[in-house]
Scaffold this motif. Sequence first.
Motif, PDB file in Angstrom:
ATOM      1  N   ILE A 297       0.857  -1.177   0.000  1.00 16.58           N
ATOM      2  CA  ILE A 297       0.000   0.000   0.000  1.00 16.58           C
ATOM      3  C   ILE A 297       0.897   1.232   0.000  1.00 16.58           C
ATOM      4  N   SER A 298       0.376   2.328  -0.560  1.00 18.79           N
ATOM      5  CA  SER A 298       1.222   3.503  -0.699  1.00 18.79           C
ATOM      6  C   SER A 298       1.129   4.406   0.527  1.00 18.79           C
ATOM      7  N   LYS A 299       0.180   4.139   1.416  1.00 14.38           N
ATOM      8  CA  LYS A 299       0.042   5.007   2.580  1.00 14.38           C
ATOM      9  C   LYS A 299       0.577   4.309   3.815  1.00 14.38           C
ATOM     10  N   ALA A 300       1.227   5.094   4.672  1.00 16.08           N
ATOM     11  CA  ALA A 300       1.779   4.511   5.884  1.00 16.08           C
ATOM     12  C   ALA A 300       0.690   4.431   6.954  1.00 16.08           C
ATOM     13  N   ASP A 301      -0.326   3.621   6.661  1.00 23.68           N
ATOM     14  CA  ASP A 301      -1.409   3.392   7.610  1.00 23.68           C
ATOM     15  C   ASP A 301      -2.041   2.057   7.257  1.00 23.68           C
ATOM     16  N   PRO A 302      -1.963   1.078   8.182  1.00 26.93           N
ATOM     17  CA  PRO A 302      -2.498  -0.245   7.847  1.00 26.93           C
ATOM     18  C   PRO A 302      -3.964  -0.172   7.428  1.00 26.93           C
TER      19      PRO A 302
END
Lengths: 562, 319
Positions: free
Chosen positions: A462-467
């Motif tokens: 995923i490109s966002k640092a949030d699971p």
Amino acid sequence: MTHPSRRPTGTGTGRAAPRQGARAAAGLVAASLLAAGCAGADTNTLGGAPADAAKLALRATTPPAQGPLDRADWLLEDEPDSLDLDRQGGSAGRVVLTNICERLYQLQPDMSVKPFLAEKARTPDDRTLVLTVRDGVTFHDGSKLTAADVLWSLKRHAAKDMEQSDEFGNVSSMRRTGPRELTIRFKEPDALFTKALAGDAGIVWNPRRVADAGKEFGTPGQADACSGPYRLKEWKSGDSLTIEAYADYWGPKPLTRRVVFRWASDSALVNALRTGAADGTYAESPNTAAALRRTKDLRQYYGPSTASLVLIPTARGGLKDPAIRRALSLSLDRKGIADSGYGGLVQPWAAPVGAGAWGYERPRFAAAQKKLSATAPETPTADDLAEAKKLVKEAGAPGDPVVIGTDSSQGRTVVANATRAALQRIGVPAQIKTVPPAQFEEFYSDPQARADIDVLVADWYISKADPMGFYDNGLSDSSNNWVGFKDAAYDRLVHKALATLDDAERARLTTEAQRRFVDAAVWIPVAQVPTALVLSDRLTGPPASQSYLYYPWAARLGARKG
Amino acid sequence: MGKGIVVRLVRRLTGVLATLLAASFVIFAAVYAAPGDPAVFLAGGRDKLTPERLAQVRAEYHLDEPLAAQYGRWLWDCLHLDLGRSFKYSDQVSDLVAARFPTTLQLVLYATVLFVVLGVGAGVLAAVKRSTWVDSAVVGITTLAASVPSFVAAIALVSFFGVRLGWFPVTGSGSGFLGTVHHLTLPALSLALGALALVSRVTRQAMADAAASDHVAAARASGVPEREIVRRHVLRNALGPIVTMCGLVMAGMLAGTVVVETAFGLSGIGSLLVGAINTHDFPVAQAVLLLMVTGYIVVTTAVDAVHPLLDPRVKEVRS
């Protein structure tokens, strides 16, 4: 909402992904046979010393650089498709462009996110975000970066056929509300929106430059339209791409004056680094890094990434019963896969997203991951196998063999064989179906292609640092929920988490969603795939984490000695 | 006489155009029929592969139209000298090909020089020293070289001369004449090795046939020195088949550079083609394959054209 992609092992085909996989030589040669009509073999069996997956220390960054550098030669695994990331989201282009362009928020080497070109952000209420645009920033043509430019860029990202348009699904309006102020209103509170602004949805373009270039924007021979520490000096199609430090940059000056990018795959890439023809690369494939371990004059750094290897079961039926899926997870030899498929450069993992996604509340996520490892052992013990056999016995083994879909790349082949072995060990018949690389990607997109397989050997990031950017894949109506997992409580939990702006509370909800997702084995986690930075030992400085896709890593690159 | 030439030229040109048209349709249909869905590569990230998004992409790129309509569209643009834009690179196809073709052309020319010099040289040597150990050695060594696939040769050459000894660069095509020669030596050698056996064998056989002719025997009887005989009678009469073979091998190489390009990290049209086929980049695949077909036609036509100049006997039959 997530930006998944083919990553570590496949044949890097196309723009299906923000980050292309490395071309497996086997696939490439096989493809060239089609084109050239002769015979080929796998050149991917390169030498190198295996690592111990268990002892792989992950670090966010490399030691700080001490001295200036006139020129660095950097390798990409493929030529950038285009430098207009709104139209083509390939990772080769992103690795280059992140040094040229800047975003409203910035992903840090430790994977946290902070306001950047938006120097301040306020949330008067859950559905309103007020951004103050940084003053004193100029584009590379010397023109001043204004709030109007920012608004124009956001509207371009949000346009219907652009790569990032889905990030704006919750946005009801974007307006300029002051000389340096923008106000964005939301239909629903959106916890991931600022994370998206640290990605490609937050790039600020110079509208005049984009308009001038018209259809040719982002192609070789065009100037860039950005404000970052480097400007695009030259892109010679099919040869090389050069960036150089921008003299009037508003922030700290980079140590490295010029970076020259070239591209090569597989053995050509490895040889270029071995002979010192290139100074470094972010290896997209763990096998590339494995081949270069213990090479004289080269160092390797491994960093947290969101990427993972997973098994994705389908609705065809062989793995319809969650009990059988749990049994498979219990009996899979993850350490064996890491060692023989990836030279020890991937780590057995119990969650479907890598540790790089923990951009906040890290201790909580780490503890949750540890707890899950009971469901996904590194090496199955006798107890694990007994438990798995019991699950199969109670559920009843499927009559037809479970069909495992894969392509012929080295890593995936090992995962497929390990999966077959695990299933057979617990009394479930299994067989492997191998397709050409060009066809492999269809498994992800085409339910008809998946109609022939029960489980896919896949990878994801995923490109966002949030699971939480991942767990929407388990929603009842998600097109990535192939196995038909339906749980109203899970859906409610995910929607609530996505609308929770408070980090601590969202982390709590996320770990709960994660537990349910893993319990139901909607996907089966195999390993996390750290970022691998291969770097000449004369140089140091850039981040080692997945942030290199969104952070101006070249600006920190420099000589080891001052 | 002049009229005859014009008619022949027009006929030849019509033939070439018809061949290209037929080839373009076959290529288009083949790329169209290849497994895999171009929309998948055009849609963006994996999570974007919703049925709606795919439908939108198919409409945008006209992928939802029948084959004939898509081909017609391509042909119409092509006749207006517009080869379209690459799906993958969003750049003009003509720009992409123009940037990469020189590399491939240089590689093929260099390889051609190598196999002509080495192959014809070895063949002449074998023919002159017929039935001696030299002859056997030439046949043995070239056969061995031919049995090594070019990518194996490429990997072996790179690891020995590039990585181990560091004599040659391992990637890229270099700049300037000397730089290019330096960079392309190993790739050209890997490409040429496979052709050596064929070219030397054809040379040897053609020389043997020419040597067996009556006027060579007559020349010998009248005491012309052996070296003179080989040069003026034997080699001259053998040139036809040798040039034809060299031309065919070179034309074939235009389409065979991909493996070597990959092994040496060269961005030529071979690697462009593989990428295009893998991602269903129709416009690029179409253009590159057509370029290869055109190259083949050009080379073989040139061989046909010089043939009568080499061998007066052919002239009569040809017209």
